[in-house]
Every structure is written in C-alpha cells, then in structure tokens.
Design an enzyme around this catalytic site. Structure first.
Site, mmCIF file in Angstrom:
data_model
loop_
_atom_site.group_PDB
_atom_site.id
_atom_site.type_symbol
_atom_site.label_atom_id
_atom_site.label_comp_id
_atom_site.label_asym_id
_atom_site.label_seq_id
_atom_site.Cartn_x
_atom_site.Cartn_y
_atom_site.Cartn_z
ATOM 1 N N CYS A 1 0.820 -1.205 0.000
ATOM 2 C CA CYS A 1 0.000 0.000 0.000
ATOM 3 C C CYS A 1 0.861 1.265 0.000
ATOM 4 C CB CYS A 1 -0.978 -0.060 1.167
ATOM 5 S SG CYS A 1 -2.300 1.175 1.071
ATOM 6 N N HIS B 1 -3.138 -5.211 0.743
ATOM 7 C CA HIS B 1 -2.532 -5.608 2.023
ATOM 8 C C HIS B 1 -2.619 -7.122 2.239
ATOM 9 C CE1 HIS B 1 -1.775 -1.712 4.060
ATOM 10 N NE2 HIS B 1 -2.842 -1.274 3.405
ATOM 11 N N GLU C 1 -0.840 -8.795 4.049
ATOM 12 C CA GLU C 1 -0.478 -9.069 5.444
ATOM 13 C C GLU C 1 -1.654 -8.940 6.409
ATOM 14 O OE1 GLU C 1 0.038 -4.567 5.165
ATOM 15 O OE2 GLU C 1 0.143 -6.311 3.840
#
Length: 285
Positions: free
Chosen positions: A103, A197, A199
C-alpha cells in the site's frame, strides 16, 4: 534471517492501531514475517519520527530484506514525516537489499524512484480490492506465482501511483487502481510491492474499518451506522471461523482471502524468490 520492518505511520497513528488491534502495523507485519520464517529476527524502524535512529547504508546492507508497512499519511503532502520516508526508501534502493512494501509501501517505492502519487481519481478502495488480475508481465513474474486469473485482497487506500517511475514493470491491476502490483528498479536496487494488504488478517482489517466508520458513511459505503457495524462484526466472525460459508458467500470471499496460506502469497513469494536467493548470493545462507 534478519528483516527490517519500516513503520509508515507517525506515533499517534500507530498507537491508535495498537489500541484497536493490539499491535502497531509494524509489529503486526513482523509477526506475519515470523509466521513464514519462524527463526527470523525483525527490527523495526520509524522514519516518520523526527530524530529516529535509522540504519545507514552499511546497516541496511546487513539486513536480508526491508519491508514497508501501510500508513495513514498522504505521500503527496511532502511534510517532514513523508520526506524522511522517501529519503529512507532511496537509501534502501542504494543498499541493494531486497525491498518490499504494501500500500503506502508501493507508493513510497514509486516516489523514491521518480514516480508520482495522487488521490485515486476512481475514489477510495476499502475493504477489499476486487478482481485483481495480472498484467501480461505479471503472469510470469515470481511475485504473483500461484495467484489465479483473478483474485481479491484486503485493501485500504485513497491514493495510488499515478505516474510511473522510469524503470518499472506493472504486474497487476484492477478496474479501480491501475497499479496494484509492481517491480521497480532504481539506483541498483529492486523493489517489489503491492497496493493491497496481503499481510492483513480479517481481524486487523475489521479493526481498521471500525475506525473508518465516519468516513465510510460520508462516502456512501454504508447508509447507517448499524450497517457499518454489522459489516465489521461479520468480518471479525469470519476471522474466527473462516469456514462460515454463509458469511463468505455474503461478502464474496474465497480462499485467496480466507486461507492465510493463500492470502500471504506475495509476501511468501518475495521471501522465496527474492530474499533467499539474494541471501545465498551474499553468502549468508
């Protein structure tokens, strides 16, 4: 294996994230990296902070990878907290250390290499980036190895890369954001990054969306506070019970998001195809 996780947020924003989720973004990202490489050591840097203790070029070269988190900042507002991060990214490129970002990470990676970032003309992409698809170059690129023809991923961003750096390969896009994944080469270094994202667990995404309630109502994503609260609650339920077929169907989510092994594809590919080969080349394996 040593990783440097670079926190993109100022102190107040990262503490707000910890208050809502239990970890700062950099702590959460470090935990993800250690889930993939249990023996890894993760240090955290705070270049947004004035006077932060940051590694020099030799210090950056001592790491096996540098990883940038997301951020609440806008990269085009070149305030000191942003300028310090652009300078830090340039140093990371120059070190030649494998470099990745999510991002804000891909935005800073682009800016540091001569690109530009602006508010996305198509508007905010929040919750999930839908129908991501590899470009022709991306279909054979190791960053996206294992991704299907189209996939979704957690996403929270208003801004996007709008002018490409000179030496870049766009690897994925969707209807809302033309640069969803990219490889950028600059000053002897190589950056791999994504605008979404991978993660984020659904629990972390839910914690962020709960904080974004007012904005999401103002921008028309929900009509009422009750609708917003139900959406966030259901994401939290899915995080606890990813086998809930009813909720997965309602939110249009499949294993690319619900299965952590699948959701973390790009990060795992970065480790397997960029970090470990470079570590061997440097004689650290």
């Amino acid at each position: 294996m040593r990783f440097l996780v670079v926190e993109g947020n100022t102190r107040d924003a990262r503490l707000a994230h910890r208050d809502s989720f239990g970890l700062t973004p950099s702590e959460s990202y470090a935990a993800v990296l250690q889930s993939l490489e249990p023996q890894a050591v993760c240090d955290i840097a705070f270049p947004a902070d004035e006077g932060a203790n940051l590694p020099d070029g030799a210090g950056l070269e001592s790491y096996d990878a540098v990883v940038l988190t997301g951020s609440h900042l806008n990269a085009y507002n070149v305030e000191p907290a942003v300028a310090r991060q652009i300078a830090f990214a340039r140093a990371a490129y120059a070190s030649g250390t494998p470099f990745f970002g999510s991002c804000w990470g891909v935005q800073i990676g682009a800016l540091a290499a001569g690109g530009d970032v602006r508010a996305n003309p198509s508007g905010r992409e929040i919750g999930f980036a839908r129908r991501l698809a590899a470009t022709d170059a991306g279909r054979s690129h190791p960053l996206l190895a294992g991704r299907p023809a189209a996939w979704d991923a957690p996403a929270v961003h208003l801004d996007a890369v709008t002018t490409l750096p000179d030496d870049v390969t766009v690897l994925a896009s969707n209807a809302l954001t033309p640069v969803q994944a990219a490889e950028i080469r600059h000053a002897g270094g190589t950056f791999w990054g994504v605008q979404y994202h991978p993660e984020f667990s659904l629990a972390e995404l839910a914690a962020i969306l709960r904080r974004y309630g007012r904005s999401m109502l103002a921008e028309g994503f929900f009509r009422t506070e009750a609708e917003h609260a139900r959406y966030v609650d259901e994401l939290e339920q899915l995080d606890r019970a990813p086998g809930r077929a009813d909720l997965a169907w309602r939110h249009g989510l499949d294993a690319e998001v619900l299965d952590p092994e699948r959701r973390l594809t790009e990060i795992r590919n970065f480790l397997d195809h960029r970090v470990k080969p470079e570590r061997s080349r440097r004689g650290r394996a």
